[in-house]
Write an enzyme that holds these catalytic residues in place. Structure first.
Site, short mmCIF file in Angstrom:
data_model
loop_
_atom_site.label_atom_id
_atom_site.label_comp_id
_atom_site.label_asym_id
_atom_site.label_seq_id
_atom_site.Cartn_x
_atom_site.Cartn_y
_atom_site.Cartn_z
N CYS A 2 0.82 -1.21 0.00
CA CYS A 2 0.00 0.00 0.00
C CYS A 2 0.86 1.27 0.00
CB CYS A 2 -0.87 0.04 1.26
SG CYS A 2 -1.89 -1.40 1.44
N ARG A 27 4.42 0.51 -6.36
CA ARG A 27 4.42 -0.37 -5.20
C ARG A 27 3.41 -1.50 -5.35
NH1 ARG A 27 6.69 2.28 -0.71
NH2 ARG A 27 5.39 1.19 0.77
N TRP A 75 -3.17 -2.46 -1.52
CA TRP A 75 -2.84 -3.79 -2.01
C TRP A 75 -3.52 -4.75 -1.04
CZ3 TRP A 75 -0.17 -8.29 -0.65
CH2 TRP A 75 0.25 -9.09 -1.71
N ASN A 99 -0.97 1.56 5.89
CA ASN A 99 -0.10 0.62 5.18
C ASN A 99 0.39 -0.40 6.21
OD1 ASN A 99 1.87 -0.68 3.74
ND2 ASN A 99 3.27 1.07 3.61
N GLY A 100 0.32 -1.69 5.88
CA GLY A 100 0.80 -2.72 6.80
C GLY A 100 -0.32 -3.62 7.27
N GLU A 481 17.47 -15.88 -11.76
CA GLU A 481 16.97 -14.52 -11.91
C GLU A 481 16.29 -14.35 -13.28
OE1 GLU A 481 16.20 -12.22 -10.20
OE2 GLU A 481 16.20 -10.42 -11.42
N LYS A 485 12.47 -13.12 -13.64
CA LYS A 485 12.16 -11.90 -14.41
C LYS A 485 11.09 -12.20 -15.44
CE LYS A 485 13.35 -9.45 -12.91
NZ LYS A 485 13.87 -9.02 -11.70
N GLU A 488 7.53 -13.10 -13.82
CA GLU A 488 6.78 -12.05 -13.10
C GLU A 488 6.14 -11.03 -14.04
OE1 GLU A 488 9.03 -9.60 -10.32
OE2 GLU A 488 10.82 -9.78 -11.55
N HIS A 504 17.32 -36.03 -14.27
CA HIS A 504 16.81 -36.69 -13.07
C HIS A 504 15.33 -36.45 -12.87
CE1 HIS A 504 20.84 -37.92 -11.96
NE2 HIS A 504 21.24 -36.69 -12.34
N LYS A 603 6.05 -3.66 -5.29
CA LYS A 603 7.49 -3.38 -5.38
C LYS A 603 8.20 -3.70 -4.08
CE LYS A 603 11.29 -1.73 -7.16
NZ LYS A 603 11.99 -2.67 -8.06
C1 AGP Z 1 11.96 -8.85 -8.40
O1 AGP Z 1 11.82 -8.32 -9.66
C2 AGP Z 1 11.02 -8.38 -7.38
N1 AGP Z 1 10.83 -6.99 -7.35
C3 AGP Z 1 11.23 -9.03 -6.00
O2 AGP Z 1 11.62 -10.35 -6.14
C4 AGP Z 1 12.22 -8.29 -5.05
O3 AGP Z 1 13.53 -8.47 -5.48
C5 AGP Z 1 12.01 -8.84 -3.63
O4 AGP Z 1 10.70 -8.58 -3.23
C6 AGP Z 1 12.99 -8.25 -2.65
O5 AGP Z 1 12.83 -6.86 -2.54
P1 AGP Z 1 13.92 -5.98 -1.84
O6 AGP Z 1 15.17 -6.09 -2.67
O7 AGP Z 1 13.36 -4.60 -1.85
O8 AGP Z 1 14.13 -6.53 -0.47
#
Ligand code: AGP
Length: 608
Positions: A2, A27, A75, A99-100, A481, A485, A488, A504, A603
């Site tokens: 949020c 976010r 969110w 938020n939270g 990674e 990428k 997502e 395997h 984010k």
């Molecule tokens: C990756 O593209 C994402 N944004 C996600 O995996 C991110 O790296 C993860 O949530 C960790 O976030 P941070 O680096 O802000 O701790």
């Protein structure tokens, strides 16, 4: 997660709130709302969906007009995304954004119902807090907030307005980040600096338990006990342009292109006489010599940077490195000892699970080192040592430049540790450091060379339901990674696999035309990976290979070959990352997805 904003000043408050919320869209959110004092009365507008839906609703039904108010992007955690569950939420005289998570909201709700407070409209934990504030409100807002803070549990930040305190905004922070912007005759609250950078670069960082009061264009502060607090005014080290797309269609593409500069800015101040020097970050060769075991703990992309770190630190410094996902590490009772080093990697510095690791380590005698991008974030402030990465604001949810600079810092740390421990000599350390200095230029060459190739190859991926990323050694660490990428932002199911492990079990998944992306940049393992590529191609896979310009491979062995410039094997991850990012980006664009704001994602994951 949020986003919170708030404003007190001469401008049109609704416009400021919507503009600031737009900057927090990255976010992740599924509904939005604002509350503004209009002629001394709190008017609320909120809507499920995007900010554009809220704006359209306000155009239809009228927007609140005034000069003080609060706003929110939600969110969903408690209750589905809906108009009713959207923030702000109100008690009789109090309206809040949050938020939270409030962990004990059920107990509080029970308490309120037992005390004849039964008017709950939504499924949210937030509304319970609004009602509790109202229950205790005796005409003194700060006293009321302090009382409620003692009763609610969880990690949260709140923006609050009281109906009988017009033109005034209150805010409080417990864990979830919140900053207070101070302009000329106007003040703001926001979850993150980019939200207000258009209006002011000056801000205060709200600490745990602090309450801010925004009135007459000025911010003042008190602590949990009601004592006034003098706070240091900070200045953001970026401007509005850095938080804008700058001519690129998406933040993600802009951030991919910013990588050469980001790496250069991150490593240059940490190199002296051709050798890494991290003393400014509190890291000395003497300290590095003492560590027995290293843990690297993080989430998502940051954890994948840690995977590369494991290979590099173990190979160079001969120290055992365990990489763990923060949400697992914190509950698995890890064996941490006095002379261990726990490295926490985080772009935002606010990720809830990563942050929790710091508490876990306290009392074990081990030291904590944070590798963080956002200045002054919780993880950066709570760790024993911090290395800031200098990527600038990363807005796209899919992390690119933050990963790249995390890698660059890990290399510097590995070189310095290996030199300190005597596992490499000065000449070798200088050679490796010099090679790292060349990397920004090589990343630029790679982008220039392969962007169009990746755009073309991505057209072959858009119809896939599922694909595999494979590699060996550092290429395997990297393929994790690449796979994240792609999945997502393209929404194509993808897994990364150690190439040697395919036989395997996983090779049974290969069907005609299934894409398999092989990362094959490690010369010492190339022949072995090539055999795996041939095995999957023989079973009908569409083999896409990322390798260097000199690798001996032809179109009999692979359907598409993406060739990248060659540097030393150990540093190849920083170059090979680029095609993986571009493949993900263009696949998402070609599928018509919302590249910068992929569905369901946030984010910064500030709740567990
Ligand atoms: C990756 O593209 C994402 N944004 C996600 O995996 C991110 O790296 C993860 O949530 C960790 O976030 P941070 O680096 O802000 O701790």
């Amino acid at each position: 997660m949020c986003g919170i904003v708030g404003y007190v000043g001469p401008r049109d408050c609704s416009d400021v709130l919507v503009s600031a919320l737009t900057k927090l869209e990255y976010r992740g959110y599924d509904s939005a709302g604002i509350a503004v004092f209009e002629n001394g009365k709190i008017e609320v507008a909120k809507s499920k969906g995007r900010l554009t839906d809220l704006v359209a609703k306000m155009e239809r039904e009228g927007k609140p007009v005034g000069h003080a108010g609060i706003g929110h992007t939600r969110w969903a955690t408690h209750g589905e995304p809906s108009d009713i569950n959207s923030h702000p939420h109100s008690g009789r005289r109090v309206t809040i954004v949050h938020n939270g998570i409030i962990e004990n909201y059920k107990d509080i709700k029970k308490f309120l119902i037992e005390n004849d407070r039964t008017e709950f409209l939504s499924d949210t934990d937030t509304e319970v807090v609004a009602q509790l504030l109202d229950f205790y409100y005796d005409g003194n807002p700060v006293r009321c907030i302090r009382k409620v803070l003692h009763e609610i549990r969880g990690s949260f930040a709140l923006g609050i307005v009281f109906a009988d305190r017009p033109e005034t905004v209150y805010a409080v922070r417990c864990e979830s980040p919140l900053i207070v912007g101070q302009g000329h005759g106007e003040a703001f609250i926001a979850s993150d600096v980019p939200a207000i950078i258009k209006y002011t670069k000056n801000y205060f960082l709200l600490e745990y338990g602090e309450i801010a009061v925004l009135k007459n264009g000025l911010a003042s502060f008190c602590d949990l006990h009601g004592r006034m607090v003098e706070k240091e005014l900070k200045t953001a080290d970026f401007d509005e342009d850095s938080a804008e797309k700058g001519g690129y269609p998406h933040f993600m593409l802009k951030e991919i292109h910013e990588q050469p500069t980001a790496v250069k800015t991150t490593i240059t101040p940490r190199i002296e006489g051709g050798l890494p020097n991290l003393t400014e970050c509190g890291i000395t060769p003497e300290a590095l010599r003492e560590f027995n075991n290293i843990f690297i703990v993080a989430c998502g992309t940051a954890m994948h940077a840690g995977m590369v770190g494991k290979y590099v630190i173990e190979k160079l410094a001969r120290v055992s490195v365990t990489v763990d996902i923060a949400s697992e590490f914190r509950y698995r009772d890890p064996l941490i000892q006095k002379n261990d080093l726990v490295i926490i990697i985080s772009q935002s510095g606010e990720t809830a699970d990563s942050k929790a690791v710091l508490n876990l380590v306290k009392g074990t005698g081990a030291k904590t080192l944070a590798i963080v991008n956002v200045k002054g974030s919780s993880i950066a402030r709570e760790a024993d040592m911090v290395i800031y990465t200098h990527a600038g604001p990363e807005i796209a949810v899919a992390s690119t430049k933050a990963y790249m600079v995390q890698l660059s810092v890990i290399y510097l740390l590995a070189f310095e540790m290996a030199y300190a421990k005597g596992t490499i000599d000065e000449e070798e350390c200088q050679k490796l450091t010099l090679e790292l200095v060349r990397v920004p230029e090589v990343i630029q060459q790679t982008i220039d060379r392969i962007e169009n190739v990746c755009r073309y190859v991505s057209t072959k991926l858009i119809t896939a339901d599922s694909l595999l990323y494979i590699g060996r050694g550092l290429d395997y660490a990297l393929s994790m990674e690449g796979s994240l990428k792609l999945k997502e932002i393209s929404y194509i199911h993808s897994e990364s696999y150690a190439a040697g492990e395919l036989k395997h079990g996983t090779i049974s998944l290969i069907t005609e035309g299934m894409p398999v992306i092989a990362v094959a940049t490690q010369n010492s393992l190339f022949e072995k990976t090539l055999s795996n590529i041939k095995e999957v191609k023989a079973r009908g896979a569409m083999a896409i290979v990322i390798c260097d310009l000199k690798s001996e491979i032809d179109l009999d062995s692979a359907n598409y070959i993406i060739r990248i410039p060659k540097i030393s094997e150990m540093l190849m991850p920083m170059v090979a990352t680029v095609p993986m990012q571009l493949l993900a980006y263009y696949t998402s664009v070609n599928k018509g997805n919302d590249v910068d704001k992929p569905r369901n994602l946030a984010k910064s994951v500030t709740v567990e």
